[in-house]
Design a protein around this motif. Structure first.
Motif, PDB file in Angstrom:
ATOM      1  N   GLU A  84      35.878  41.358  50.388  1.00 17.40           N
ATOM      2  CA  GLU A  84      35.555  42.782  50.264  1.00 17.40           C
ATOM      3  C   GLU A  84      36.780  43.614  49.884  1.00 17.40           C
ATOM      4  O   GLU A  84      36.761  44.833  49.945  1.00 17.40           O
ATOM      5  N   ASN A 122      28.783  45.483  44.488  1.00 15.04           N
ATOM      6  CA  ASN A 122      29.994  44.833  44.981  1.00 15.04           C
ATOM      7  C   ASN A 122      29.862  43.317  45.025  1.00 15.04           C
ATOM      8  O   ASN A 122      30.867  42.614  45.079  1.00 15.04           O
ATOM      9  N   ASP A 168      30.172  42.480  49.160  1.00 17.80           N
ATOM     10  CA  ASP A 168      30.149  43.823  49.723  1.00 17.80           C
ATOM     11  C   ASP A 168      30.853  43.761  51.072  1.00 17.80           C
ATOM     12  O   ASP A 168      31.416  42.731  51.449  1.00 17.80           O
ATOM     13  N   LEU A 190      36.351  46.562  46.426  1.00 18.85           N
ATOM     14  CA  LEU A 190      34.991  47.089  46.289  1.00 18.85           C
ATOM     15  C   LEU A 190      34.905  48.015  45.083  1.00 18.85           C
ATOM     16  O   LEU A 190      35.779  48.863  44.881  1.00 18.85           O
ATOM     17  N   HIS A 200      33.543  38.288  44.516  1.00 11.78           N
ATOM     18  CA  HIS A 200      33.611  39.495  45.344  1.00 11.78           C
ATOM     19  C   HIS A 200      32.360  39.619  46.197  1.00 11.78           C
ATOM     20  O   HIS A 200      31.307  39.082  45.851  1.00 11.78           O
ATOM     21  N   GLN A 216      28.348  42.188  36.854  1.00 13.47           N
ATOM     22  CA  GLN A 216      27.505  42.577  37.978  1.00 13.47           C
ATOM     23  C   GLN A 216      26.085  42.067  37.802  1.00 13.47           C
ATOM     24  O   GLN A 216      25.286  42.155  38.713  1.00 13.47           O
TER      25      GLN A 216
END
Length: 192
Positions: A163, A177, A122, A166, A120, A77
């Motif tokens: 998405e 996300n 959001d 999530l 990935h 992340q």
């Protein structure tokens, strides 16, 4: 009375808690996994051993989440993708260096290792635009790993999930996300 070190520690803690509801960039930078941690997570044993006839092609792996989840993985992340962007700015290359270092160590032990980079997003925007954006994010990381850090192209596969998976279930903008997930899929894909 706070000394300088305690003051800085307290200030950093406050900044981190204040950012969680904000853009998340400072919090994400504070949680960048080390190369050793990435290596450890990716070197873990698969959740289940697959017999050779149960292994799948890379193309099948992209469509079969139950097989994909068997492979050891780590969510990254801390690469801060801006909203609606797949670009990894040079300021983020230190974080990519941790990924590259972990992959190099694993590849030194076994040249045949294969990693899947998942992109990935959001849930803001259309499903189709998020799908395309997630594919671009995965390709962007692959491009940086190959061009800037010398990871062999043959060791990297990419897929975008938009998405679909999530981490934080919300329809609003959510930096956590907008991420990549790395998987070591050597033990679940058929040898090339």
């Amino acid at each position: 009375m706070l000394n300088r070190r305690n003051f800085l520690t307290a200030a950093a803690a406050l900044a981190g808690s204040a950012v969680i509801g904000g853009t998340g960039e400072a919090f994400a930078q504070a949680t960048t996994p080390s190369a050793a941690r990435i290596e450890q997570e990716l070197q873990a044993a698969p959740r289940k051993r697959l017999a050779p006839q149960e292994r799948v092609t890379v193309q099948e792996l992209r469509r079969r989440p139950e097989i994909r989840r068997i492979a050891p993985s780590i969510d990254i992340q801390s690469i801060n993708f801006e909203f609606a962007s797949a670009e990894i700015p040079r300021s983020q290359y230190r974080k990519v260096d941790n990924i590259a270092t972990a992959m190099e160590r694993i590849l030194r032990r076994n040249r045949g290792e294969v990693f899947l980079i998942e992109g990935h997003t959001d849930a803001v925007g259309s499903f189709s635009s998020n799908q395309v954006l997630s594919e671009r994010r995965a390709e962007s990381l692959k491009r940086v790993l190959v061009r800037e850090f010398g990871i062999p192209r043959r060791a990297l596969e990419t897929v975008g999930y938009g998405e679909e998976f999530l981490l934080v279930p919300t329809q609003r903008e959510e930096w956590r996300n907008r991420r990549v997930t790395l998987r070591r899929v050597t033990d679940v894909v058929r040898p090339f």
